[in-house]
Design a protein around this motif. Sequence first.
Motif, mmCIF file in Angstrom:
data_model
loop_
_atom_site.group_PDB
_atom_site.id
_atom_site.type_symbol
_atom_site.label_atom_id
_atom_site.label_comp_id
_atom_site.label_asym_id
_atom_site.label_seq_id
_atom_site.Cartn_x
_atom_site.Cartn_y
_atom_site.Cartn_z
ATOM 1 N N MET A 171 0.919 -1.267 -0.144
ATOM 2 C CA MET A 171 0.082 0.163 0.090
ATOM 3 C C MET A 171 0.995 1.241 -0.052
ATOM 4 O O MET A 171 0.637 2.115 -0.794
ATOM 5 C CB MET A 171 -0.926 -0.155 1.245
ATOM 6 C CG MET A 171 -1.812 1.286 1.326
ATOM 7 S SD MET A 171 -3.059 1.018 2.471
ATOM 8 C CE MET A 171 -2.128 1.035 4.065
ATOM 9 N N LEU A 172 1.777 1.006 0.778
ATOM 10 C CA LEU A 172 2.826 2.412 1.024
ATOM 11 C C LEU A 172 3.581 2.493 -0.482
ATOM 12 O O LEU A 172 3.398 3.783 -0.876
ATOM 13 C CB LEU A 172 3.860 2.539 1.824
ATOM 14 C CG LEU A 172 4.937 3.433 2.151
ATOM 15 C CD1 LEU A 172 4.343 4.913 2.471
ATOM 16 C CD2 LEU A 172 5.981 3.039 3.376
ATOM 17 N N GLN A 173 4.086 1.441 -1.123
ATOM 18 C CA GLN A 173 4.701 1.760 -2.310
ATOM 19 C C GLN A 173 3.779 2.155 -3.278
ATOM 20 O O GLN A 173 4.169 3.117 -4.273
ATOM 21 C CB GLN A 173 4.990 0.300 -2.651
ATOM 22 C CG GLN A 173 6.208 -0.213 -1.908
ATOM 23 C CD GLN A 173 5.670 -0.969 -0.718
ATOM 24 O OE1 GLN A 173 4.731 -1.024 -0.374
ATOM 25 N NE2 GLN A 173 6.780 -0.940 0.172
ATOM 26 N N ILE A 174 2.254 1.993 -3.373
ATOM 27 C CA ILE A 174 1.405 2.442 -4.389
ATOM 28 C C ILE A 174 1.258 4.128 -4.223
ATOM 29 O O ILE A 174 1.289 4.975 -5.248
ATOM 30 C CB ILE A 174 0.125 1.827 -4.161
ATOM 31 C CG1 ILE A 174 0.177 0.516 -4.482
ATOM 32 C CG2 ILE A 174 -0.904 2.533 -5.141
ATOM 33 C CD1 ILE A 174 -1.016 -0.368 -4.315
ATOM 34 N N ILE A 175 1.117 4.391 -3.026
ATOM 35 C CA ILE A 175 1.084 6.010 -2.603
ATOM 36 C C ILE A 175 2.486 6.612 -2.907
ATOM 37 O O ILE A 175 2.309 7.752 -3.684
ATOM 38 C CB ILE A 175 0.894 6.148 -1.010
ATOM 39 C CG1 ILE A 175 -0.618 5.384 -0.496
ATOM 40 C CG2 ILE A 175 0.920 7.502 -0.584
ATOM 41 C CD1 ILE A 175 -0.644 5.304 0.726
ATOM 42 N N ILE A 176 3.663 5.984 -2.843
ATOM 43 C CA ILE A 176 4.901 6.634 -3.086
ATOM 44 C C ILE A 176 4.814 6.706 -4.744
ATOM 45 O O ILE A 176 5.467 7.843 -5.212
ATOM 46 C CB ILE A 176 6.128 5.745 -2.838
ATOM 47 C CG1 ILE A 176 6.024 5.868 -1.338
ATOM 48 C CG2 ILE A 176 7.157 6.110 -3.305
ATOM 49 C CD1 ILE A 176 7.128 4.741 -0.596
ATOM 50 N N ILE A 177 4.587 5.854 -5.325
ATOM 51 C CA ILE A 177 4.577 5.835 -6.818
ATOM 52 C C ILE A 177 3.487 6.992 -7.322
ATOM 53 O O ILE A 177 3.702 7.851 -8.329
ATOM 54 C CB ILE A 177 3.854 4.421 -7.312
ATOM 55 C CG1 ILE A 177 4.922 3.393 -7.343
ATOM 56 C CG2 ILE A 177 3.718 4.641 -9.130
ATOM 57 C CD1 ILE A 177 4.523 2.097 -7.633
ATOM 58 N N ILE A 178 2.222 7.102 -6.913
ATOM 59 C CA ILE A 178 1.451 8.118 -7.145
ATOM 60 C C ILE A 178 2.061 9.545 -6.877
ATOM 61 O O ILE A 178 1.976 10.236 -7.681
ATOM 62 C CB ILE A 178 -0.008 8.034 -6.461
ATOM 63 C CG1 ILE A 178 -0.831 6.764 -7.140
ATOM 64 C CG2 ILE A 178 -0.821 9.261 -6.626
ATOM 65 C CD1 ILE A 178 -1.874 6.464 -6.114
ATOM 66 N N LEU A 179 2.499 9.803 -5.562
ATOM 67 C CA LEU A 179 3.352 10.975 -5.292
ATOM 68 C C LEU A 179 4.446 11.166 -6.414
ATOM 69 O O LEU A 179 4.564 12.241 -6.774
ATOM 70 C CB LEU A 179 4.082 10.877 -3.950
ATOM 71 C CG LEU A 179 4.881 11.817 -3.411
ATOM 72 C CD1 LEU A 179 3.876 13.047 -3.392
ATOM 73 C CD2 LEU A 179 5.514 11.653 -2.393
ATOM 74 N N GLY A 180 5.142 10.384 -7.004
ATOM 75 C CA GLY A 180 6.100 10.700 -7.844
ATOM 76 C C GLY A 180 5.640 10.895 -8.888
ATOM 77 O O GLY A 180 6.245 11.906 -9.610
ATOM 78 N N VAL A 181 4.394 10.207 -9.369
ATOM 79 C CA VAL A 181 4.071 10.772 -10.613
ATOM 80 C C VAL A 181 3.231 11.937 -10.785
ATOM 81 O O VAL A 181 3.386 12.766 -11.661
ATOM 82 C CB VAL A 181 2.891 9.484 -11.219
ATOM 83 C CG1 VAL A 181 2.087 9.959 -12.429
ATOM 84 C CG2 VAL A 181 3.481 8.307 -11.453
#
Length: 336
Positions: free
Chosen positions: A1-11
Amino acid sequence: MLQIIIIILGVSFILYTLLGGADFGAGIVETFAGKEGEKTISKAIAPVWEANHVWLILAIVIIFTGFPQVYSTISVSLHIPLMVVLIGIVLRGSSFTFRHYDVADDNTHKYYTAFFKVSSFITPVFLGITLGAMILGNITLSNSGSFYEQFIRPWFNVFCLVMGLFSASLFGYIAAVFLIGEARHSTEQKRYISLSKIFLLLTFVMGVLVFAAAEFENHNLFNEFFKSRLSITAFSLVVLLIPVVFYLFNHPNIAYLRAAISLQVALIMFGWFAIQFPILVYEKNGNHLTFYNTQAPYATLYQLLIALFVGLVLVIPAFYFLFKVFKKSNGQNVNP
């Protein structure tokens, strides 16, 4: 879950750099594009300039909700450059609105234009300065230091200034390339191609100076860079894309050209992210703020992820429709 949030933040940061950067860069490019360029730029960004701030707002919401200690640290320690960024955004938006929609083209028009150009330059500079302060490691949460040590020294230095100039040159490069497809005739298109080459060279030089300035401030960015294979790969691809971009300058294909520089920008952002990961803010005492030691409780992250999915389902189709309606490429229909 944290990884998905990090990806969305980066995008979201990449999208803001590309779309918001193109808008800010347009004000920088306008300084060199003349009166005719002013008309083209106003027409190009008028339908979409305000919407592009959605991606910055999204990133702020993710940091505020998912990593509250990072948000509080940045907003307190770097409140001065952040305030300048906010003032710049407001001045740029209001001056552009008054200039573009003013019913009378009178003497006040030149003041709107001046504010638009200055704020378009100052805002990306201080965005870069803020990012530089997060990287450099002079931020301190100690209350024992002086006002200068807590609130000035973290961002008022050579490295952060160079980072600011790098951001401004990168935004100018993005805007100049995007404006090639907005040109109304071949002479104007050639002018934007020339400006794109200049800003590309300037961005490359400033990128090299970023590493040199880090060494000057006793931050071994070179060492961190060579430790990351992902960063080496990303920045190598950025350099390898330069001859591709120059070929597209000489044989303009607007879609391919925009795709190439978008890929360059995404790789620059990814390369920086790979150097820094998982650290978000370097602190002077060595207790750096990372994604893992500042994350919100599981329940908060879970609700944030749901909100992000719902929001993106609504926002992405709306953005697609906005650009489809207002931003159809006219690069293939340039008048001689």
